[in-house]
Scaffold this motif. Structure first.
Motif, PDB file in Angstrom:
ATOM      1  N   GLU A 170      13.594 -27.282 -50.446  1.00 45.47           N
ATOM      2  CA  GLU A 170      14.536 -27.095 -49.334  1.00 45.47           C
ATOM      3  C   GLU A 170      15.490 -25.941 -49.614  1.00 45.47           C
ATOM      4  OE1 GLU A 170      13.952 -28.606 -46.546  1.00 45.47           O
ATOM      5  OE2 GLU A 170      12.368 -29.759 -47.517  1.00 45.47           O
ATOM      6  N   VAL A 171      15.940 -25.838 -50.846  1.00 47.05           N
ATOM      7  CA  VAL A 171      16.860 -24.762 -51.224  1.00 47.05           C
ATOM      8  C   VAL A 171      16.157 -23.406 -51.133  1.00 47.05           C
ATOM      9  CG1 VAL A 171      18.186 -23.798 -53.155  1.00 47.05           C
ATOM     10  CG2 VAL A 171      18.310 -26.252 -52.660  1.00 47.05           C
ATOM     11  N   ASP A 207      -0.589 -16.071 -46.894  1.00 48.31           N
ATOM     12  CA  ASP A 207      -0.463 -14.665 -46.497  1.00 48.31           C
ATOM     13  C   ASP A 207       0.904 -14.384 -45.878  1.00 48.31           C
ATOM     14  OD1 ASP A 207      -3.010 -14.069 -47.433  1.00 48.31           O
ATOM     15  OD2 ASP A 207      -3.956 -14.324 -45.462  1.00 48.31           O
ATOM     16  N   GLN A 208       1.378 -15.316 -45.066  1.00 45.19           N
ATOM     17  CA  GLN A 208       2.677 -15.116 -44.424  1.00 45.19           C
ATOM     18  C   GLN A 208       3.795 -15.101 -45.460  1.00 45.19           C
ATOM     19  OE1 GLN A 208       3.366 -17.437 -40.939  1.00 45.19           O
ATOM     20  NE2 GLN A 208       5.116 -16.207 -40.389  1.00 45.19           N
ATOM     21  N   VAL A 209       3.727 -16.001 -46.431  1.00 47.12           N
ATOM     22  CA  VAL A 209       4.735 -16.013 -47.494  1.00 47.12           C
ATOM     23  C   VAL A 209       4.651 -14.720 -48.305  1.00 47.12           C
ATOM     24  CG1 VAL A 209       5.487 -17.179 -49.614  1.00 47.12           C
ATOM     25  CG2 VAL A 209       4.836 -18.541 -47.603  1.00 47.12           C
ATOM     26  N   LEU A 210       3.435 -14.283 -48.602  1.00 49.10           N
ATOM     27  CA  LEU A 210       3.256 -13.049 -49.376  1.00 49.10           C
ATOM     28  C   LEU A 210       3.764 -11.821 -48.628  1.00 49.10           C
ATOM     29  CD1 LEU A 210      -0.198 -13.760 -51.011  1.00 49.10           C
ATOM     30  CD2 LEU A 210       2.018 -13.534 -52.179  1.00 49.10           C
ATOM     31  N   SER A 211       3.798 -11.889 -47.304  1.00 48.06           N
ATOM     32  CA  SER A 211       4.266 -10.733 -46.524  1.00 48.06           C
ATOM     33  C   SER A 211       5.744 -10.432 -46.782  1.00 48.06           C
ATOM     34  CB  SER A 211       4.013 -10.945 -45.033  1.00 48.06           C
ATOM     35  OG  SER A 211       4.886 -11.925 -44.502  1.00 48.06           O
ATOM     36  N   SER A 222       7.201 -23.755 -46.283  1.00 48.60           N
ATOM     37  CA  SER A 222       7.276 -25.207 -46.427  1.00 48.60           C
ATOM     38  C   SER A 222       5.888 -25.798 -46.669  1.00 48.60           C
ATOM     39  CB  SER A 222       7.910 -25.827 -45.177  1.00 48.60           C
ATOM     40  OG  SER A 222       8.000 -27.224 -45.305  1.00 48.60           O
ATOM     41  N   SER A 223       4.901 -25.337 -45.915  1.00 47.15           N
ATOM     42  CA  SER A 223       3.525 -25.827 -46.075  1.00 47.15           C
ATOM     43  C   SER A 223       2.973 -25.481 -47.451  1.00 47.15           C
ATOM     44  CB  SER A 223       2.610 -25.229 -45.000  1.00 47.15           C
ATOM     45  OG  SER A 223       2.992 -25.686 -43.729  1.00 47.15           O
ATOM     46  N   VAL A 250       1.857 -27.238 -53.223  1.00 49.04           N
ATOM     47  CA  VAL A 250       2.178 -27.056 -54.645  1.00 49.04           C
ATOM     48  C   VAL A 250       2.788 -28.334 -55.216  1.00 49.04           C
ATOM     49  CG1 VAL A 250       3.658 -25.786 -56.264  1.00 49.04           C
ATOM     50  CG2 VAL A 250       2.398 -24.551 -54.467  1.00 49.04           C
ATOM     51  N   ILE A 251       3.729 -28.925 -54.498  1.00 48.35           N
ATOM     52  CA  ILE A 251       4.391 -30.148 -54.973  1.00 48.35           C
ATOM     53  C   ILE A 251       3.394 -31.306 -55.043  1.00 48.35           C
ATOM     54  CG2 ILE A 251       6.135 -31.897 -54.417  1.00 48.35           C
ATOM     55  CD1 ILE A 251       7.816 -29.489 -53.239  1.00 48.35           C
TER      56      ILE A 251
END
Length: 148
Positions: free
Chosen positions: A106-107, A6-10, A127-128, A133-134
């Motif tokens: 990282e990039v 959710d934070q990334v989507l924000s 990062s989380s 995903v990785i």
């Protein structure tokens, strides 16, 4: 974990507003910080470092990458099918070692901090999300028999 998605989507609307521009910065930064990664992209391998930033094909590839990442993030963890397809092409066609996704992570975090104002908490969340995903891509890679 859902809070991380959710934070990334924000901040994602800022990324969507400039997939090509931000994608170009991601790819150019990847190639400049980790020159060996450029060799993994045959169509970019001969581009001199000082011409990467203005290269339309590099920016377009970055846009493709960010659109796929957006699809993955919007799935909020339900990304098994998306990653299975992605892993298959990256193993069988592109032959991209999983370690390169860690460099890309990282990039992406650094570029998002600079270009879309992703704050420290957002960087931690991204990062989380990318770690999950990785790790899931790595599982697919192992199932496909890919060895680094």
């Amino acid at each position: 974990m859902m809070a991380d998605f959710d934070q990334v989507l924000s901040c994602w609307s800022a990324v969507e507003a400039d997939y090509t521009g931000i994608g170009g910065v991601v790819m150019t930064s990847l190639f400049q910080q980790y020159p060996d990664t450029q060799k993994l992209f045959p169509k970019f391998a001969e581009i001199p470092p000082d011409e990467l930033a203005g290269n339309v094909a590099v920016a377009e590839h970055g846009a493709v990458l960010l659109r796929k990442l957006g699809e993955i993030v919007k799935a909020k963890g339900a990304h098994v099918a998306i990653l299975a397809s992605l892993a298959t092409t990256h193993v069988n066609v592109h032959k991209i070692p999983i370690s390169n996704f860690k460099l890309l992570k990282e990039v992406i975090i650094k570029v998002f901090a600079e270009k879309v104002g992703l704050d420290a908490d957002g960087q931690t969340a991204l990062s989380s999300v990318l770690d999950v995903v990785i790790a899931d891509m790595d599982t697919n890679y192992k199932e496909l028999g890919f060895q680094e």
